[in-house]
Write a protein that holds these residues in place. Structure first.
Motif, PDB file in Angstrom:
ATOM      1  N   THR A  12       0.838  -1.201   0.000  1.00  0.00           N
ATOM      2  CA  THR A  12       0.000   0.000   0.000  1.00  0.00           C
ATOM      3  C   THR A  12       0.871   1.248   0.000  1.00  0.00           C
ATOM      4  OG1 THR A  12      -1.734  -1.146   1.232  1.00  0.00           O
ATOM      5  CG2 THR A  12      -1.811   1.254   1.234  1.00  0.00           C
ATOM      6  N   TYR A  13       0.538   2.180  -0.862  1.00  0.00           N
ATOM      7  CA  TYR A  13       1.256   3.455  -0.942  1.00  0.00           C
ATOM      8  C   TYR A  13       0.331   4.566  -0.447  1.00  0.00           C
ATOM      9  CZ  TYR A  13       4.745   1.006  -3.695  1.00  0.00           C
ATOM     10  OH  TYR A  13       5.727   0.124  -4.099  1.00  0.00           O
ATOM     11  N   VAL A  14       0.767   5.231   0.621  1.00  0.00           N
ATOM     12  CA  VAL A  14      -0.006   6.327   1.214  1.00  0.00           C
ATOM     13  C   VAL A  14       0.750   7.626   0.964  1.00  0.00           C
ATOM     14  CG1 VAL A  14      -1.021   7.262   3.312  1.00  0.00           C
ATOM     15  CG2 VAL A  14      -0.895   4.773   2.991  1.00  0.00           C
ATOM     16  N   PRO A  15       0.172   8.583   0.265  1.00  0.00           N
ATOM     17  CA  PRO A  15       0.893   9.826  -0.029  1.00  0.00           C
ATOM     18  C   PRO A  15       1.190  10.609   1.240  1.00  0.00           C
ATOM     19  CG  PRO A  15      -1.413  10.009  -0.684  1.00  0.00           C
ATOM     20  CD  PRO A  15      -1.192   8.579  -0.297  1.00  0.00           C
ATOM     21  N   GLN A  16       2.348  11.196   1.302  1.00  0.00           N
ATOM     22  CA  GLN A  16       2.711  11.997   2.467  1.00  0.00           C
ATOM     23  C   GLN A  16       1.950  13.321   2.499  1.00  0.00           C
ATOM     24  OE1 GLN A  16       7.064  12.167   2.448  1.00  0.00           O
ATOM     25  NE2 GLN A  16       7.118  10.315   3.704  1.00  0.00           N
ATOM     26  N   VAL A  17       1.474  13.748   1.349  1.00  0.00           N
ATOM     27  CA  VAL A  17       0.613  14.929   1.281  1.00  0.00           C
ATOM     28  C   VAL A  17      -0.679  14.507   0.584  1.00  0.00           C
ATOM     29  CG1 VAL A  17       0.318  17.272   0.424  1.00  0.00           C
ATOM     30  CG2 VAL A  17       2.571  16.511   1.200  1.00  0.00           C
ATOM     31  N   MET A  18      -1.781  14.585   1.299  1.00  0.00           N
ATOM     32  CA  MET A  18      -3.085  14.209   0.743  1.00  0.00           C
ATOM     33  C   MET A  18      -4.001  15.431   0.728  1.00  0.00           C
ATOM     34  SD  MET A  18      -3.835  10.389   2.310  1.00  0.00           S
ATOM     35  CE  MET A  18      -3.494  10.776   4.048  1.00  0.00           C
ATOM     36  N   PRO A  19      -5.028  15.407  -0.158  1.00  0.00           N
ATOM     37  CA  PRO A  19      -5.384  14.363  -1.116  1.00  0.00           C
ATOM     38  C   PRO A  19      -4.667  14.541  -2.441  1.00  0.00           C
ATOM     39  CG  PRO A  19      -7.056  16.056  -1.152  1.00  0.00           C
ATOM     40  CD  PRO A  19      -6.051  16.484  -0.106  1.00  0.00           C
ATOM     41  N   LEU A  20      -4.655  13.480  -3.239  1.00  0.00           N
ATOM     42  CA  LEU A  20      -4.208  13.552  -4.620  1.00  0.00           C
ATOM     43  C   LEU A  20      -5.465  13.586  -5.505  1.00  0.00           C
ATOM     44  CD1 LEU A  20      -1.222  11.022  -4.745  1.00  0.00           C
ATOM     45  CD2 LEU A  20      -1.158  13.497  -4.445  1.00  0.00           C
ATOM     46  N   ASN A  21      -6.260  14.598  -5.299  1.00  0.00           N
ATOM     47  CA  ASN A  21      -7.546  14.714  -5.985  1.00  0.00           C
ATOM     48  C   ASN A  21      -7.342  15.335  -7.363  1.00  0.00           C
ATOM     49  OD1 ASN A  21     -10.228  14.996  -6.729  1.00  0.00           O
ATOM     50  ND2 ASN A  21     -10.877  15.732  -4.723  1.00  0.00           N
ATOM     51  N   GLY A  22      -7.697  14.581  -8.413  1.00  0.00           N
ATOM     52  CA  GLY A  22      -7.558  15.085  -9.767  1.00  0.00           C
ATOM     53  C   GLY A  22      -6.157  15.042 -10.321  1.00  0.00           C
ATOM     54  N   VAL A  23      -5.249  14.319  -9.673  1.00  0.00           N
ATOM     55  CA  VAL A  23      -3.858  14.243 -10.119  1.00  0.00           C
ATOM     56  C   VAL A  23      -3.715  13.123 -11.157  1.00  0.00           C
ATOM     57  CG1 VAL A  23      -1.479  13.807  -9.405  1.00  0.00           C
ATOM     58  CG2 VAL A  23      -3.010  15.143  -7.932  1.00  0.00           C
ATOM     59  N   ASP A  24      -3.013  13.404 -12.247  1.00  0.00           N
ATOM     60  CA  ASP A  24      -2.747  12.389 -13.262  1.00  0.00           C
ATOM     61  C   ASP A  24      -1.550  11.548 -12.832  1.00  0.00           C
ATOM     62  OD1 ASP A  24      -4.771  13.397 -14.872  1.00  0.00           O
ATOM     63  OD2 ASP A  24      -3.425  14.830 -15.840  1.00  0.00           O
ATOM     64  N   LEU A  25      -1.732  10.233 -12.807  1.00  0.00           N
ATOM     65  CA  LEU A  25      -0.689   9.314 -12.370  1.00  0.00           C
ATOM     66  C   LEU A  25      -0.420   8.270 -13.443  1.00  0.00           C
ATOM     67  CD1 LEU A  25      -1.875   8.558  -8.710  1.00  0.00           C
ATOM     68  CD2 LEU A  25      -0.191  10.260  -9.434  1.00  0.00           C
ATOM     69  N   ASP A  26       0.788   7.711 -13.424  1.00  0.00           N
ATOM     70  CA  ASP A  26       1.104   6.505 -14.183  1.00  0.00           C
ATOM     71  C   ASP A  26       1.176   5.364 -13.179  1.00  0.00           C
ATOM     72  OD1 ASP A  26       2.011   4.441 -15.712  1.00  0.00           O
ATOM     73  OD2 ASP A  26       3.871   5.403 -16.356  1.00  0.00           O
ATOM     74  N   LEU A  27       0.148   4.528 -13.124  1.00  0.00           N
ATOM     75  CA  LEU A  27       0.065   3.481 -12.096  1.00  0.00           C
ATOM     76  C   LEU A  27       1.114   2.393 -12.294  1.00  0.00           C
ATOM     77  CD1 LEU A  27      -3.819   3.154 -11.828  1.00  0.00           C
ATOM     78  CD2 LEU A  27      -2.266   4.544 -10.440  1.00  0.00           C
ATOM     79  N   ARG A  28       1.663   2.279 -13.472  1.00  0.00           N
ATOM     80  CA  ARG A  28       2.730   1.299 -13.712  1.00  0.00           C
ATOM     81  C   ARG A  28       3.912   1.531 -12.777  1.00  0.00           C
ATOM     82  NH1 ARG A  28       7.443   1.710 -16.829  1.00  0.00           N
ATOM     83  NH2 ARG A  28       8.255  -0.258 -17.689  1.00  0.00           N
ATOM     84  N   GLU A  29       4.201   2.781 -12.468  1.00  0.00           N
ATOM     85  CA  GLU A  29       5.343   3.088 -11.614  1.00  0.00           C
ATOM     86  C   GLU A  29       5.182   2.458 -10.226  1.00  0.00           C
ATOM     87  OE1 GLU A  29       7.983   4.452 -12.642  1.00  0.00           O
ATOM     88  OE2 GLU A  29       7.429   5.534 -14.470  1.00  0.00           O
ATOM     89  N   PHE A  30       3.963   2.409  -9.715  1.00  0.00           N
ATOM     90  CA  PHE A  30       3.717   1.802  -8.403  1.00  0.00           C
ATOM     91  C   PHE A  30       3.902   0.283  -8.456  1.00  0.00           C
ATOM     92  CE2 PHE A  30       1.423   5.809  -8.376  1.00  0.00           C
ATOM     93  CZ  PHE A  30       1.697   6.320  -7.124  1.00  0.00           C
ATOM     94  N   ILE A  31       3.432  -0.328  -9.547  1.00  0.00           N
ATOM     95  CA  ILE A  31       3.582  -1.779  -9.690  1.00  0.00           C
ATOM     96  C   ILE A  31       5.049  -2.167  -9.725  1.00  0.00           C
ATOM     97  CG2 ILE A  31       3.200  -3.723 -11.255  1.00  0.00           C
ATOM     98  CD1 ILE A  31       0.578  -2.376 -12.101  1.00  0.00           C
TER      99      ILE A  31
END
Length: 565
Positions: free
Chosen positions: A505-524
């Motif tokens: 599980t990845y929890v952002p140190q600054v929340m929320p990430l509302n409306g942020v574009d992410l590349d989910l491959r990087e987390f995998i």
């Protein structure tokens, strides 16, 4: 075996190029074949000069990025570069202008004595000079008579109009011994299909190919006429393509910038796979054929045209049929169908701009607990809850791929994680007035092999976007300050899902990430590397809410899209 299908590709683009053969990562495009010999694609049709000497007073931009006047607030309007743009800049509405005559033609068809006077109306500027003086190569007066908001229409000669975009579609083919019919669209008659057929000769260097490119800002009547770059302001554009090619043959869509016919860093691409129905333009890359992650991602650079390419083979001839069936600017979001879920495990097949998602109500406890979920396409909101139990009560979500016996069928999943190019994703939500405990997440389960609908999980990645203070990740905090490219810094937790399967599980140190574009491959890839996992097959991409204890009535998804390239 061949594959024949109609797909709706979500991409973004603009217009023409120069006559030469270029090699783009195994692709050679001969623009002589497209009859587009004009290399001066940097024609400036924007008369919004910063010069003050001719009366074009610079009133100052009050902000950047807008799509409508509403985005700019009082006292300003959304000024476009030319007419029919997608993304503009907020410009102050002028109230006092110099008494100088430096005429400009407004996008309303009226002539104004100078730029300042046009901005006082307010109206964007089509070109310098009086209206009708033919100083604008993109003069909308010479576009065939059509509704500017109409769907894809192809006129004589292969001239395409769809919404604000207009230009010639041009076929091309490369490779000695290759053949194509027709060789151009000069004989195309309005109402007939825009198609090419033929065969691509083999080439050991993979420089043979065929396809259709479409200029997006070009005047009617001159196929060799100039084009101009467009600054895209949307992540999505729909392109309908029908094709019939051998199953092993790659088909790609290219977004071509002003220098794209000679500079490989100014052209971006994405593969079309069997059954795929949608792309986001941020998923395009200068080297989309490279699964190791080379190249640069597209980031809203100006573009001039879109190109659909069928790749030739090194040793065999490739027969093909390709039709361009539709081009539609996604200045709006098409969401279907609409409904309300009330059953505990209710599901619905839903669509956003032609891309299929599955929506789940997911009430876990039952008994006296219930939940109503209103949805329009893949956007949904929790409209009613009766919750009495502890723990996670429900997890309404949307997904693509395969999940517990249900499948969207158009995602290309399962896919081995090392073959994934990227997973562009965007999630916006509203929690106004919600008093219960909840988490907002992406969930990425990876299974042990490529079998569809199997649930032998290898590992699972949970990307938290927001959570209330009383919600804690499963397992133990293993690492803090993990930097994920283009996403920020996260704390990484690792837990056991009860079967020896790790949940990372990845929890952002600054929340929320509302409306942020992410590349989910990087987390995998980070989760796999950090936990010594060499392989896994992504079975689905999920996004939604986990709702705890006292309920989450009012939680709403306001914008959601993701795709696996």
């Amino acid at each position: 075996m061949t594959r024949r299908m109609a797909v709706m590709l979500v991409v973004l683009f603009a217009s023409a190029g120069c006559a030469q053969i270029i090699d783009i990562g195994g692709y050679s495009v001969d623009t002589n074949g497209s009859t587009d010999a004009d290399s001066d694609s940097d024609v400036d049709s924007d008369s919004d000069s910063d010069s003050d000497s001719d009366g074009d007073t610079d009133t100052g931009i009050v902000s950047t990025n807008c799509m409508t006047d509403v985005d700019c607030g009082d006292g300003a309007f959304c000024r476009m570069d030319g007419c029919g743009g997608v993304m503009g800049e907020c410009e102050a509405i002028t109230s006092a202008c110099p008494d100088l005559y430096a005429p400009v033609c407004g996008c309303d068809g009226s002539t104004y004595s100078n730029q300042c006077m046009a901005f006082s109306v307010p109206v964007s500027i089509a070109y310098d000079g009086e209206c009708g003086m033919e100083t604008d190569p993109f003069d909308t007066e010479i576009i065939p008579d059509t509704d500017t908001n109409s769907a894809f229409t192809v006129y004589d000669g292969g001239y395409v109009v769809s919404g604000p975009w207009h230009g010639y579609a041009i076929p091309f083919i490369n490779g000695e011994g290759s053949n194509m019919d027709p060789v151009d669209f000069s004989g195309h008659v309005v109402g007939s299909p825009l198609c090419i057929t033929g065969a691509i000769a083999p080439d050991v260097q993979y420089l043979s190919n065929a396809g259709i490119e479409f200029n997006l800002r070009q005047a009617f009547g001159d196929v060799l006429g100039p084009t101009a770059p467009v600054n895209p302001g949307s992540m999505l554009l729909n392109i309908g393509v029908t094709f019939d090619v051998p199953a092993s043959v790659p088909i790609r869509v290219f977004l071509v910038g002003p220098g794209g016919d000679s500079n490989p860093e100014d052209i971006w691409c994405s593969d079309i796979l069997n059954g795929w129905t949608g792309f986001q333009i941020t998923g395009f890359n200068t080297q989309c054929w490279d699964p190791t992650g080379g190249g640069s991602d597209y980031n809203y650079q100006p573009i001039e045209k879109v190109r659909v390419v069928i790749q030739g083979d090194a040793s065999e001839q490739v027969p093909f049929e390709l039709c361009l069936d539709g081009v539609q600017l996604d200045s709006y979001v098409e969401l279907t169908p609409e409904g309300t879920m009330v059953d505990q495990y209710a599901s619905a097949s839903v669509f956003r701009n032609g891309q299929n998602y599955m929506l789940l109500n997911n009430v876990f406890i039952g008994g006296g607990d219930s939940q109503d979920l209103y949805y329009l396409g893949n956007e949904f909101s929790v409209t009613r809850q009766i919750l009495s139990s502890g723990g996670i009560i429900s997890s309404p979500l949307a997904f693509i791929g395969n999940h517990w016996g249900q499948a969207t069928g158009t995602s290309g999943l399962p896919m081995e994680m090392n073959d994934i190019r990227n997973i562009p994703a965007h999630f916006s939500w509203d929690a106004t007035g919600v008093t219960g405990s909840y988490r907002v997440f992406y969930d990425l389960p990876l299974q042990q092999d490529a079998a569809e609908n199997q649930n032998a999980t290898a590992f699972e990645v949970l990307v938290v976007l927001d959570q209330t203070a009383d919600v804690v990740a499963m397992g133990s905090l293993v690492q803090t300050g993990v930097e994920i490219p283009r996403a920020g810094f996260f704390d990484m937790w690792v837990g056991d899902m009860g079967t020896g399967v790790p949940l990372v599980t990845y929890v952002p140190q600054v929340m929320p990430l509302n409306g942020v574009d992410l590349d989910l491959r990087e987390f995998i890839l980070h989760a796999a590397s950090a936990n010594g996992i060499a392989s896994g097959y992504l079975s689905s991409v999920q996004a939604g809410f986990e709702i705890f204890y006292s309920g989450g009535a009012g939680l709403a998804v306001t914008d959601l899209y993701f795709h696996v390239n």
